[in-house]
Design a protein around this motif. Sequence first.
Motif, PDB file in Angstrom:
ATOM      1  N   ARG A 290       0.854  -1.204   0.000  1.00 11.42           N
ATOM      2  CA  ARG A 290       0.000   0.000   0.000  1.00 11.42           C
ATOM      3  C   ARG A 290       0.884   1.246   0.000  1.00 11.42           C
ATOM      4  O   ARG A 290       0.515   2.308  -0.499  1.00 11.42           O
ATOM      5  N   LEU A 291       2.054   1.107   0.609  1.00 14.51           N
ATOM      6  CA  LEU A 291       2.931   2.253   0.840  1.00 14.51           C
ATOM      7  C   LEU A 291       4.338   1.723   1.039  1.00 14.51           C
ATOM      8  O   LEU A 291       4.516   0.680   1.688  1.00 14.51           O
ATOM      9  N   VAL A 292       5.332   2.423   0.484  1.00 12.80           N
ATOM     10  CA  VAL A 292       6.728   2.060   0.724  1.00 12.80           C
ATOM     11  C   VAL A 292       7.394   3.213   1.460  1.00 12.80           C
ATOM     12  O   VAL A 292       7.190   4.382   1.106  1.00 12.80           O
ATOM     13  N   LEU A 293       8.139   2.884   2.508  1.00 13.27           N
ATOM     14  CA  LEU A 293       8.920   3.896   3.245  1.00 13.27           C
ATOM     15  C   LEU A 293      10.379   3.501   3.098  1.00 13.27           C
ATOM     16  O   LEU A 293      10.749   2.353   3.387  1.00 13.27           O
ATOM     17  N   THR A 294      11.229   4.437   2.660  1.00 15.22           N
ATOM     18  CA  THR A 294      12.597   4.026   2.322  1.00 15.22           C
ATOM     19  C   THR A 294      13.574   5.187   2.394  1.00 15.22           C
ATOM     20  O   THR A 294      13.163   6.352   2.326  1.00 15.22           O
ATOM     21  N   ASP A 295      14.865   4.856   2.507  1.00 14.00           N
ATOM     22  CA  ASP A 295      15.896   5.874   2.273  1.00 14.00           C
ATOM     23  C   ASP A 295      16.787   5.477   1.100  1.00 14.00           C
ATOM     24  O   ASP A 295      17.841   6.060   0.882  1.00 14.00           O
ATOM     25  N   SER A 296      16.353   4.463   0.341  1.00 14.88           N
ATOM     26  CA  SER A 296      17.121   3.996  -0.824  1.00 14.88           C
ATOM     27  C   SER A 296      16.848   4.885  -2.028  1.00 14.88           C
ATOM     28  O   SER A 296      15.733   5.379  -2.218  1.00 14.88           O
ATOM     29  N   THR A 304       8.140   4.654  -8.290  1.00 13.80           N
ATOM     30  CA  THR A 304       7.571   5.534  -9.320  1.00 13.80           C
ATOM     31  C   THR A 304       7.199   4.725 -10.557  1.00 13.80           C
ATOM     32  O   THR A 304       6.123   4.892 -11.138  1.00 13.80           O
ATOM     33  N   ALA A 305       8.083   3.799 -10.963  1.00  9.73           N
ATOM     34  CA  ALA A 305       7.802   2.975 -12.150  1.00  9.73           C
ATOM     35  C   ALA A 305       6.599   2.064 -11.915  1.00  9.73           C
ATOM     36  O   ALA A 305       5.853   1.763 -12.849  1.00  9.73           O
ATOM     37  N   LEU A 306       6.411   1.618 -10.658  1.00  8.94           N
ATOM     38  CA  LEU A 306       5.302   0.699 -10.348  1.00  8.94           C
ATOM     39  C   LEU A 306       4.008   1.446 -10.004  1.00  8.94           C
ATOM     40  O   LEU A 306       2.960   0.821  -9.852  1.00  8.94           O
ATOM     41  N   GLY A 307       4.099   2.767  -9.805  1.00  3.26           N
ATOM     42  CA  GLY A 307       2.920   3.537  -9.403  1.00  3.26           C
ATOM     43  C   GLY A 307       2.510   3.293  -7.962  1.00  3.26           C
ATOM     44  O   GLY A 307       1.342   3.447  -7.602  1.00  3.26           O
ATOM     45  N   VAL A 308       3.482   2.924  -7.114  1.00  2.00           N
ATOM     46  CA  VAL A 308       3.201   2.657  -5.703  1.00  2.00           C
ATOM     47  C   VAL A 308       3.662   3.878  -4.884  1.00  2.00           C
ATOM     48  O   VAL A 308       4.780   4.366  -5.083  1.00  2.00           O
ATOM     49  N   PRO A 309       2.839   4.378  -3.952  1.00  2.00           N
ATOM     50  CA  PRO A 309       3.242   5.550  -3.171  1.00  2.00           C
ATOM     51  C   PRO A 309       4.510   5.283  -2.346  1.00  2.00           C
ATOM     52  O   PRO A 309       4.645   4.225  -1.739  1.00  2.00           O
ATOM     53  N   CYS A 310       5.402   6.276  -2.351  1.00  2.00           N
ATOM     54  CA  CYS A 310       6.680   6.129  -1.639  1.00  2.00           C
ATOM     55  C   CYS A 310       6.884   7.349  -0.745  1.00  2.00           C
ATOM     56  O   CYS A 310       6.696   8.485  -1.186  1.00  2.00           O
ATOM     57  N   LEU A 311       7.263   7.119   0.509  1.00  2.00           N
ATOM     58  CA  LEU A 311       7.705   8.205   1.391  1.00  2.00           C
ATOM     59  C   LEU A 311       9.203   8.030   1.606  1.00  2.00           C
ATOM     60  O   LEU A 311       9.650   6.976   2.082  1.00  2.00           O
ATOM     61  N   THR A 312       9.979   9.043   1.240  1.00  2.00           N
ATOM     62  CA  THR A 312      11.427   8.968   1.388  1.00  2.00           C
ATOM     63  C   THR A 312      11.825   9.541   2.742  1.00  2.00           C
ATOM     64  O   THR A 312      11.544  10.708   3.043  1.00  2.00           O
ATOM     65  N   LEU A 313      12.481   8.706   3.542  1.00  2.00           N
ATOM     66  CA  LEU A 313      12.830   9.088   4.910  1.00  2.00           C
ATOM     67  C   LEU A 313      14.208   9.752   4.916  1.00  2.00           C
ATOM     68  O   LEU A 313      15.172   9.279   5.521  1.00  2.00           O
ATOM     69  N   ARG A 314      14.281  10.839   4.181  1.00  2.00           N
ATOM     70  CA  ARG A 314      15.481  11.673   4.089  1.00  2.00           C
ATOM     71  C   ARG A 314      14.996  13.096   3.867  1.00  2.00           C
ATOM     72  O   ARG A 314      13.837  13.310   3.538  1.00  2.00           O
ATOM     73  N   ASP A 315      15.933  14.062   3.982  1.00  5.48           N
ATOM     74  CA  ASP A 315      15.535  15.455   3.790  1.00  5.48           C
ATOM     75  C   ASP A 315      15.669  15.898   2.337  1.00  5.48           C
ATOM     76  O   ASP A 315      15.341  17.041   2.003  1.00  5.48           O
ATOM     77  N   ASN A 316      16.232  15.046   1.489  1.00  3.16           N
ATOM     78  CA  ASN A 316      16.451  15.451   0.098  1.00  3.16           C
ATOM     79  C   ASN A 316      16.468  14.206  -0.772  1.00  3.16           C
ATOM     80  O   ASN A 316      16.497  13.091  -0.266  1.00  3.16           O
ATOM     81  N   THR A 317      16.495  14.443  -2.084  1.00  3.63           N
ATOM     82  CA  THR A 317      16.690  13.316  -3.005  1.00  3.63           C
ATOM     83  C   THR A 317      17.555  13.786  -4.157  1.00  3.63           C
ATOM     84  O   THR A 317      17.484  14.953  -4.566  1.00  3.63           O
ATOM     85  N   GLU A 318      18.376  12.881  -4.680  1.00  4.10           N
ATOM     86  CA  GLU A 318      19.147  13.166  -5.895  1.00  4.10           C
ATOM     87  C   GLU A 318      18.338  12.768  -7.127  1.00  4.10           C
ATOM     88  O   GLU A 318      18.810  12.892  -8.241  1.00  4.10           O
ATOM     89  N   ARG A 319      17.114  12.282  -6.900  1.00  4.30           N
ATOM     90  CA  ARG A 319      16.259  11.799  -7.995  1.00  4.30           C
ATOM     91  C   ARG A 319      14.951  12.596  -8.005  1.00  4.30           C
ATOM     92  O   ARG A 319      13.874  12.052  -7.761  1.00  4.30           O
TER      93      ARG A 319
END
Length: 381
Positions: A290-296, A304-319
């Motif tokens: 239902r939801l992915v939580l990650t710092d990867s 994003t490719a799978l259309g699954v909601p993602c919460l990134t557990l970091r303050d920034n992203t290089e992507r």
Amino acid sequence: MLDPVLPAARPHLLCIVAARPNLMKMAPILAAFATLAPQVRISLVHTGQHYDTAMNAQVFADLGMRAPDINLEVGSGSHAQQTAEIMRRYESVHLDLAPHAVLVVGDVNSTLACALVAAKLGTPVIHVEAGLRSGDRAMPEEINRVLTDQLSELLFTSEAGARANLLREGIAGQRIHFAGNVMIDSLLRQLPDAVPPRISLQAHGRDYPPAYGLLTLHRPSNVDDGARLATLMETMCSLSAQLPLLFPVHPRTRAMLEKTGLERRLREHAVMLLPPLGYLEMLGLMQGARLVLTDSGGIQEETTALGVPCLTLRDNTERPVTVDEGTNVIAGTDPAAILSLARQVLRTGGKRGRIPQYWDGHAAERIATATTQWLSARLAP
Ligand code: UD1
């Protein structure tokens, strides 16, 4: 087949892999060269940065990837030790093989170490996944990215915005090619073989919760500090009251959970610890979450490719394309913010997102085509 060349001038490309995420990036590149440019001789060198079966051999098997020609078996160490040891061992291999070019992927220590050795020996470096920037020099990968790009002659980007980052750092525009995302090539190819969550959880002796969240954490900034990890784990315990969480645990994180006793605390909640998983199991779990939580970094792209909601557990992203166009939200590490965003996803289903440009399963073909033409031009009498 592209530009057949005389055997005497057969181009020789040396490809480097090192850590788990490199394998998903390299597999489609090797396949594309085999199909489109079999005249290019490919040597595959593994530095041995990742060595556990689950972190390495299982992923090779899942990707149907050929075994490396050489494994440098460097193993773990501090950044300086690991980088120095890779350089020391790689230099003699490079001199023996004398490739016309070296192709590196991603941003791990081995990427930079091998690029540095090759560049100093006068061999051109090709960087796949160039130009990603978080702007956060506290991340070891950011340093690896900036320096690898500076050392590279041919740079392949995975999202459109990366080009501007490279131009800003003085890299000439004609060296930059927008190829798309090779990690998504692997995902699209392997998705039909993804292991259904029920099957992989049974294999690990776990019950199958039909609605679940998937958690991964391995960044030093999140897991190396016991207090910070404890705060994140308490947040996950709170969330698990609403949504059971599956947590495949990276060895770095496992060591800290054991050291701090947090493992016991998680067992009191619906946070299910799993060993590091194979690629096909991980795809299945991501697809069903239902939801992915990650710092990867890679998982931000895969969700994003799978259309699954993602919460990134970091303050920034290089992507950033995963946020601007995909299903990713930068949640940071503040417990209240994470819980509020996670509950919003559970209420609304999360961002819909769209597939970024050239995340179409053909990035590796673009890379093989452009690289072969570039090598042929360099080797032309
Ligand atoms: C590395 C990469 C990171 C990437 C990650 C994917 C760098 C700086 N970091 O981080 O960008 O996202 O791989 O997993 O290159 N260990 C094992 N078995 C293994 C490998 C590692 O037990 O097969 C343990 C060791 O205790 C080691 C620790 O994990 O000290 C960290 O391994 P290392 O390769 O240094 O970095 P990662 O955290 O895996």
